[in-house]
Scaffold this motif. Structure first.
Motif, PDB file in Angstrom:
ATOM      1  N   LEU A 144      28.894   3.756  84.926  1.00 17.29           N
ATOM      2  CA  LEU A 144      30.011   3.942  84.017  1.00 17.29           C
ATOM      3  C   LEU A 144      30.043   3.518  82.854  1.00 17.29           C
ATOM      4  O   LEU A 144      29.894   2.477  82.364  1.00 17.29           O
ATOM      5  CB  LEU A 144      31.067   3.261  84.727  1.00 17.29           C
ATOM      6  N   THR A 145      30.509   4.499  81.410  1.00 16.36           N
ATOM      7  CA  THR A 145      30.528   4.292  80.274  1.00 16.36           C
ATOM      8  C   THR A 145      32.234   3.467  80.091  1.00 16.36           C
ATOM      9  O   THR A 145      32.796   3.849  81.315  1.00 16.36           O
ATOM     10  CB  THR A 145      30.549   5.453  79.265  1.00 16.36           C
ATOM     11  N   LEU A 146      32.228   2.916  79.230  1.00 19.37           N
ATOM     12  CA  LEU A 146      33.527   1.751  79.064  1.00 19.37           C
ATOM     13  C   LEU A 146      34.911   2.456  79.426  1.00 19.37           C
ATOM     14  O   LEU A 146      35.874   2.633  80.185  1.00 19.37           O
ATOM     15  CB  LEU A 146      33.839   1.202  77.455  1.00 19.37           C
ATOM     16  N   PHE A 147      34.896   4.196  78.417  1.00 19.77           N
ATOM     17  CA  PHE A 147      35.337   4.779  78.692  1.00 19.77           C
ATOM     18  C   PHE A 147      36.016   5.642  79.697  1.00 19.77           C
ATOM     19  O   PHE A 147      37.291   5.774  80.146  1.00 19.77           O
ATOM     20  CB  PHE A 147      35.886   5.744  77.572  1.00 19.77           C
ATOM     21  N   GLU A 148      34.873   5.602  80.826  1.00 21.87           N
ATOM     22  CA  GLU A 148      34.318   6.275  81.866  1.00 21.87           C
ATOM     23  C   GLU A 148      35.703   5.384  83.211  1.00 21.87           C
ATOM     24  O   GLU A 148      36.754   5.675  83.681  1.00 21.87           O
ATOM     25  CB  GLU A 148      33.492   6.286  83.117  1.00 21.87           C
ATOM     26  N   ILE A 149      35.778   4.553  82.479  1.00 17.60           N
ATOM     27  CA  ILE A 149      36.312   2.999  84.039  1.00 17.60           C
ATOM     28  C   ILE A 149      38.297   3.123  83.470  1.00 17.60           C
ATOM     29  O   ILE A 149      38.679   3.385  84.091  1.00 17.60           O
ATOM     30  CB  ILE A 149      36.193   1.746  83.047  1.00 17.60           C
ATOM     31  N   SER A 150      38.140   3.319  81.535  1.00 20.72           N
ATOM     32  CA  SER A 150      39.460   3.175  81.090  1.00 20.72           C
ATOM     33  C   SER A 150      40.413   4.658  81.456  1.00 20.72           C
ATOM     34  O   SER A 150      41.385   4.913  81.507  1.00 20.72           O
ATOM     35  CB  SER A 150      39.723   2.293  79.827  1.00 20.72           C
ATOM     36  N   LEU A 151      39.954   5.470  80.951  1.00 17.73           N
ATOM     37  CA  LEU A 151      41.013   6.456  80.935  1.00 17.73           C
ATOM     38  C   LEU A 151      39.823   8.147  82.339  1.00 17.73           C
ATOM     39  O   LEU A 151      40.925   8.543  82.452  1.00 17.73           O
ATOM     40  CB  LEU A 151      39.713   7.658  79.756  1.00 17.73           C
TER      41      LEU A 151
END
Ligand SMILES: C[S@@+](CC[C@H](N)C(=O)[O-])C[C@H]1O[C@@H](n2cnc3c(N)ncnc32)[C@H](O)[C@@H]1O
Length: 260
Positions: A144-151
């Motif tokens: 997972l990328t950072l934005f996949e985790i947060s968004l």
């Protein structure tokens, strides 16, 4: 076991300073956001001379209970290079502290060639910058990328589903890209001998347009995701092409790619 038992109290306090300095480092960014939200740089610029706290507070219509807060934020920003503090003779013949623009705050003025306000607003946007709360989780996730985790979705899909965020992001990239003009002015030799270039992830084509202005015979292709380029129109030596760079990119003499 007491790990610090060998240390002097002063050494432990020095360690505490390091920890606290980093705990509150976000206040640097938050003061910058405050300055952008309230258009402080533009207010000082429109004032035409260094502005006193009193004048700034009255222009902003700050309630008396918050004036001290304004002073603290302005001093913090001055300490960080956004304002110079000078002294002005006030109407009552008393010298008052006043704030003048520096190069850094001039870069926040709206409508100027090198305005970095859109870039700053985007970087400081709570939804986007909130992603950095998840660095620990990101480190432990395989795919997972950072934005996949947060968004819950990758950044580019998030923009495609939120058109207002897409324009916000494109404007921010364009404001950042304006700085390229400064670099190109002195390094145009890099492009000598080339006839075409493909700007991969070229967004709204700001960099390509700058290159085209300097080298009108140059053929520029702005390549980006289909939903990013679909509403942009090119000119005779600049075209927008939609696609996925991981599948293929248009042919050209040179490839320009930026990674932020
Ligand atoms: C950091 S921005 C760079 C913007 C532009 N170079 C500028 O300076 O204004 C990255 C760009 O890459 C684009 N992008 C992301 N994934 C892509 C893909 N798979 N294929 C093509 N472009 C992509 C994004 O839509 C975004 O516009």
């Amino acid at each position: 076991m007491e790990l610090l038992s060998e240390c002097k109290a002063s050494e432990i306090f020095e360690g505490q300073v390091v920890v606290y300095k980093h705990l509150y480092a976000y206040l640097d960014s938050m003061c910058l956001k405050w300055c952008l939200d309230l258009n402080i740089a533009d207010i000082i610029h429109n004032h035409g001379q260094p502005i006193t706290l009193h004048h700034l507070a009255s222009t902003l219509q700050v309630p008396p209970s918050k004036i001290n807060g304004v002073r603290r934020f302005m001093r913090h920003l001055a300490h960080n290079g956004f304002f110079h503090i000078t002294r002005l003779l006030h109407d009552d013949n008393e010298e008052k502290e006043a704030y003048a623009l520096t190069i850094a705050s001039k870069l926040l003025l709206k409508g100027t060639q090198h305005c970095l306000a859109p870039m700053s607003n985007c970087v400081l946007d709570p939804t986007l910058s909130g992603a950095y709360h998840f660095l620990g989780k990101w480190t432990l996730e395989e795919n997972l990328t950072l934005f996949e985790i947060s968004l819950g979705t990758n950044l580019w899909d998030f923009f495609s589903k939120n058109p207002s965020y897409l324009s916000f992001f494109n404007e921010s990239m364009a404001s950042d890209s304006q700085m390229v003009k400064l670099a190109l002015k002195d390094h145009s030799a890099v492009f000598e001998g080339l006839e075409s270039i493909v700007d991969v992830g070229g967004g709204n084509g700001t960099v390509s347009k700058i290159i085209n202005d300097m080298f009108p015979k140059f053929n520029c292709i702005v390549f980006d995701l289909p939903h990013v380029v679909e509403n942009f129109t090119g000119s005779n030596n600049l075209s927008f092409v939609g696609g996925d760079m991981f599948i293929s990119i248009p042919r050209a003499h040179a490839i320009l790619t930026t990674r932020k």
